[in-house]
Design a protein around this motif. Sequence first.
Motif, PDB file in Angstrom:
ATOM      1  N   VAL A  48       0.906  -1.270   0.023  1.00 35.37           N
ATOM      2  CA  VAL A  48      -0.074   0.108   0.229  1.00 35.37           C
ATOM      3  C   VAL A  48       0.927   1.235   0.105  1.00 35.37           C
ATOM      4  N   THR A  49       1.010   1.963  -0.848  1.00 30.73           N
ATOM      5  CA  THR A  49       1.600   3.253  -1.291  1.00 30.73           C
ATOM      6  C   THR A  49       0.283   4.403  -1.092  1.00 30.73           C
ATOM      7  N   PRO A  50       0.230   5.302  -0.017  1.00 25.91           N
ATOM      8  CA  PRO A  50      -0.895   6.195  -0.003  1.00 25.91           C
ATOM      9  C   PRO A  50      -1.012   7.061  -1.070  1.00 25.91           C
ATOM     10  N   GLY A  51      -0.055   7.503  -1.825  1.00 26.31           N
ATOM     11  CA  GLY A  51      -0.272   8.326  -2.902  1.00 26.31           C
ATOM     12  C   GLY A  51      -0.880   7.624  -4.207  1.00 26.31           C
ATOM     13  N   TYR A  52      -0.601   6.315  -4.287  1.00 22.70           N
ATOM     14  CA  TYR A  52      -1.218   5.432  -5.666  1.00 22.70           C
ATOM     15  C   TYR A  52      -2.580   4.898  -5.043  1.00 22.70           C
ATOM     16  N   LEU A  53      -2.962   4.759  -3.707  1.00 20.36           N
ATOM     17  CA  LEU A  53      -4.040   4.076  -3.363  1.00 20.36           C
ATOM     18  C   LEU A  53      -5.247   4.889  -3.715  1.00 20.36           C
ATOM     19  N   PHE A  54      -5.404   6.119  -3.649  1.00 25.33           N
ATOM     20  CA  PHE A  54      -6.482   6.957  -3.625  1.00 25.33           C
ATOM     21  C   PHE A  54      -6.375   7.623  -5.120  1.00 25.33           C
ATOM     22  N   GLY A 115      -3.561   4.119   5.006  1.00 24.35           N
ATOM     23  CA  GLY A 115      -3.379   5.357   3.835  1.00 24.35           C
ATOM     24  C   GLY A 115      -4.007   6.603   4.202  1.00 24.35           C
ATOM     25  N   LEU A 116      -5.406   6.428   4.772  1.00 22.12           N
ATOM     26  CA  LEU A 116      -5.870   7.691   5.252  1.00 22.12           C
ATOM     27  C   LEU A 116      -5.118   8.346   6.249  1.00 22.12           C
ATOM     28  N   SER A 117      -4.321   7.751   7.203  1.00 22.88           N
ATOM     29  CA  SER A 117      -3.605   8.570   8.181  1.00 22.88           C
ATOM     30  C   SER A 117      -2.455   9.142   7.365  1.00 22.88           C
ATOM     31  N   TYR A 118      -1.758   8.583   6.587  1.00 18.13           N
ATOM     32  CA  TYR A 118      -0.617   9.080   5.736  1.00 18.13           C
ATOM     33  C   TYR A 118      -1.260  10.169   4.859  1.00 18.13           C
ATOM     34  N   LEU A 119      -2.304  10.205   4.474  1.00 17.63           N
ATOM     35  CA  LEU A 119      -3.008  11.231   3.493  1.00 17.63           C
ATOM     36  C   LEU A 119      -3.210  12.480   4.344  1.00 17.63           C
ATOM     37  N   LEU A 120      -3.563  12.325   5.541  1.00 18.31           N
ATOM     38  CA  LEU A 120      -4.080  13.380   6.303  1.00 18.31           C
ATOM     39  C   LEU A 120      -2.410  14.031   6.919  1.00 18.31           C
ATOM     40  N   THR A 121      -1.651  13.375   7.264  1.00 16.13           N
ATOM     41  CA  THR A 121      -0.355  13.591   7.553  1.00 16.13           C
ATOM     42  C   THR A 121       0.445  14.613   6.423  1.00 16.13           C
ATOM     43  N   TYR A 122       0.282  14.272   5.326  1.00 16.41           N
ATOM     44  CA  TYR A 122       0.618  15.009   4.078  1.00 16.41           C
ATOM     45  C   TYR A 122      -0.210  16.355   3.999  1.00 16.41           C
ATOM     46  N   PHE A 132       4.319   9.024  -1.181  1.00 20.04           N
ATOM     47  CA  PHE A 132       4.970   8.189  -2.072  1.00 20.04           C
ATOM     48  C   PHE A 132       6.211   7.315  -1.703  1.00 20.04           C
ATOM     49  N   ALA A 133       6.695   7.547  -0.430  1.00 20.86           N
ATOM     50  CA  ALA A 133       7.869   7.150   0.095  1.00 20.86           C
ATOM     51  C   ALA A 133       7.538   5.924   1.168  1.00 20.86           C
ATOM     52  N   VAL A 134       6.310   5.776   1.294  1.00 19.05           N
ATOM     53  CA  VAL A 134       5.837   4.934   2.387  1.00 19.05           C
ATOM     54  C   VAL A 134       5.271   3.677   1.827  1.00 19.05           C
ATOM     55  N   ARG A 135       5.672   2.420   2.230  1.00 18.88           N
ATOM     56  CA  ARG A 135       5.230   1.437   2.046  1.00 18.88           C
ATOM     57  C   ARG A 135       4.517   0.648   2.979  1.00 18.88           C
ATOM     58  N   VAL A 136       3.298   0.189   3.062  1.00 14.46           N
ATOM     59  CA  VAL A 136       2.497  -0.553   4.164  1.00 14.46           C
ATOM     60  C   VAL A 136       2.522  -1.746   3.577  1.00 14.46           C
ATOM     61  N   HIS A 137       3.398  -3.000   4.147  1.00  9.61           N
ATOM     62  CA  HIS A 137       3.167  -4.241   3.646  1.00  9.61           C
ATOM     63  C   HIS A 137       3.623  -5.079   5.032  1.00  9.61           C
ATOM     64  N   GLY A 138       3.301  -6.452   4.935  1.00  7.40           N
ATOM     65  CA  GLY A 138       3.727  -7.284   6.043  1.00  7.40           C
ATOM     66  C   GLY A 138       2.644  -7.950   7.040  1.00  7.40           C
ATOM     67  N   ALA A 191       5.417   2.403   9.642  1.00 10.45           N
ATOM     68  CA  ALA A 191       4.381   1.750   8.774  1.00 10.45           C
ATOM     69  C   ALA A 191       4.129   0.532   9.512  1.00 10.45           C
ATOM     70  N   PRO A 192       5.123  -0.349  10.076  1.00 12.39           N
ATOM     71  CA  PRO A 192       4.602  -1.347  10.697  1.00 12.39           C
ATOM     72  C   PRO A 192       3.560  -1.149  12.037  1.00 12.39           C
ATOM     73  N   LEU A 193       4.208  -0.150  12.739  1.00 11.13           N
ATOM     74  CA  LEU A 193       3.608   0.236  13.942  1.00 11.13           C
ATOM     75  C   LEU A 193       2.143   0.785  13.760  1.00 11.13           C
ATOM     76  N   ALA A 194       1.820   1.588  12.561  1.00 10.99           N
ATOM     77  CA  ALA A 194       0.500   2.008  12.161  1.00 10.99           C
ATOM     78  C   ALA A 194      -0.357   0.693  11.527  1.00 10.99           C
ATOM     79  N   ALA A 195       0.394  -0.153  10.951  1.00  5.67           N
ATOM     80  CA  ALA A 195      -0.254  -1.218  10.496  1.00  5.67           C
ATOM     81  C   ALA A 195      -0.834  -2.320  11.599  1.00  5.67           C
ATOM     82  N   TYR A 196       0.050  -2.589  12.466  1.00  3.58           N
ATOM     83  CA  TYR A 196      -0.450  -3.129  13.871  1.00  3.58           C
ATOM     84  C   TYR A 196      -1.307  -2.472  14.410  1.00  3.58           C
ATOM     85  N   GLY A 197      -1.529  -1.209  14.826  1.00  3.03           N
ATOM     86  CA  GLY A 197      -2.475  -0.606  15.526  1.00  3.03           C
ATOM     87  C   GLY A 197      -3.692  -0.501  14.646  1.00  3.03           C
ATOM     88  N   TYR A 198      -4.012  -0.433  13.474  1.00  3.37           N
ATOM     89  CA  TYR A 198      -5.010  -0.320  12.679  1.00  3.37           C
ATOM     90  C   TYR A 198      -5.644  -1.827  12.426  1.00  3.37           C
TER      91      TYR A 198
END
Length: 387
Positions: A48-54, A115-122, A132-138, A191-198
Amino acid sequence: MNRYLPVARQHFLGALASTSVVVKSISAVVLLLYLLSWAVDTPYALGVTPGYLFPPNFWVWTLATHGVVEVHIWGVAASIGTVMACGRLLEPLWGALELLIFFAVVNVSAGVLAGLSYLLTYVATFDLGFLFAVRVHGAAAFLGGVLVALKQTMGDTTVLRVPQVRLKAAPALALLLLAMLRLSGLLEDAAPLAAYGYGALSGWVYLRFYQRHSRGRGDMSDHFAFASFFPEVLQPAVGLLAGLVHAMLVKARVCRKMVKRYDVGAPSSITISLPGTDPQDAERRRQLALKALNERLKRVEDQSAWPSMDDEEDEEDDEVRTDTQPLLGGGGREPSSAATKPGLGGGGGAGGSLSSSSTSLAGAASQAGVQHPESSIISFEDAHSRS
């Protein structure tokens, strides 16, 4: 170390062979994508790349694939271990289809929320790196959902004895560990911390309000409330805040209102049943209580298995009394002694009267068909008196 690798490999293959098709398929996909990552940038294409997801790009397939993408061997081990643990502990309670649904719900929800969290952070920072530099995976997202599900089903299980840590505290401890790794710089990004929490949050929402089972939908029990994930000091404040949020969601018809049913016709007392309580969880706790009770009764029986010496002596006395009672109760000895004493004293009047009465009794007994024990003595006295 080389001695333990074949044994560990044998146990791993044996555990994998006993799992379902869903667990085997997910594990095979994780391993295949890890091998593919040596030649292709799989986190860019499948993560998941936030800039490419939406929109305008809209890479929606990454929501379904980011949970099985790994680029490190320890990530592969953690991902396959999480899936196998879920297959061993949760699949017997849910079934293979429900396990697959839970896997999809957790990963898709965690991908969207991250993805929404990183979009709001941007939007707040105008830093394109968050898009575009964040990769959410794992497997971090699915790990959070599995720990929440294990807290629901077997939260009282002890994980560590020193210090004593129960499974219900595992989601919060894992979140704290990831936060410390991020602060120490061992994690490359958040990204792993955010993925685990969500993942943990989406897993709790699904199990709390939407999971279908035999008694309805969701689990509204108190031990699975949102405040139970926090320390006891913070639970009152978190519970109040969670209650306000839940009331707002109920008014918006996003969540259902908790309803309690009172069974007044119960034979013993009034019982309160929650519509979302899983009967399998109650049956599991009942079986554990019965097992503990049986073990205690077995220990008590083992301690009282050897009888004392007093009991043996009492049994021997009872046997002796039982054997001697028919001889004493037949009345054979006392009448014989009473009959021989007059015979020894001579053939006087008293002796004659006793002999005649004894002879009449013996005749009556012989007519009745029963031989009296005095019959032989009476015949001897008759012979003596006649001589």
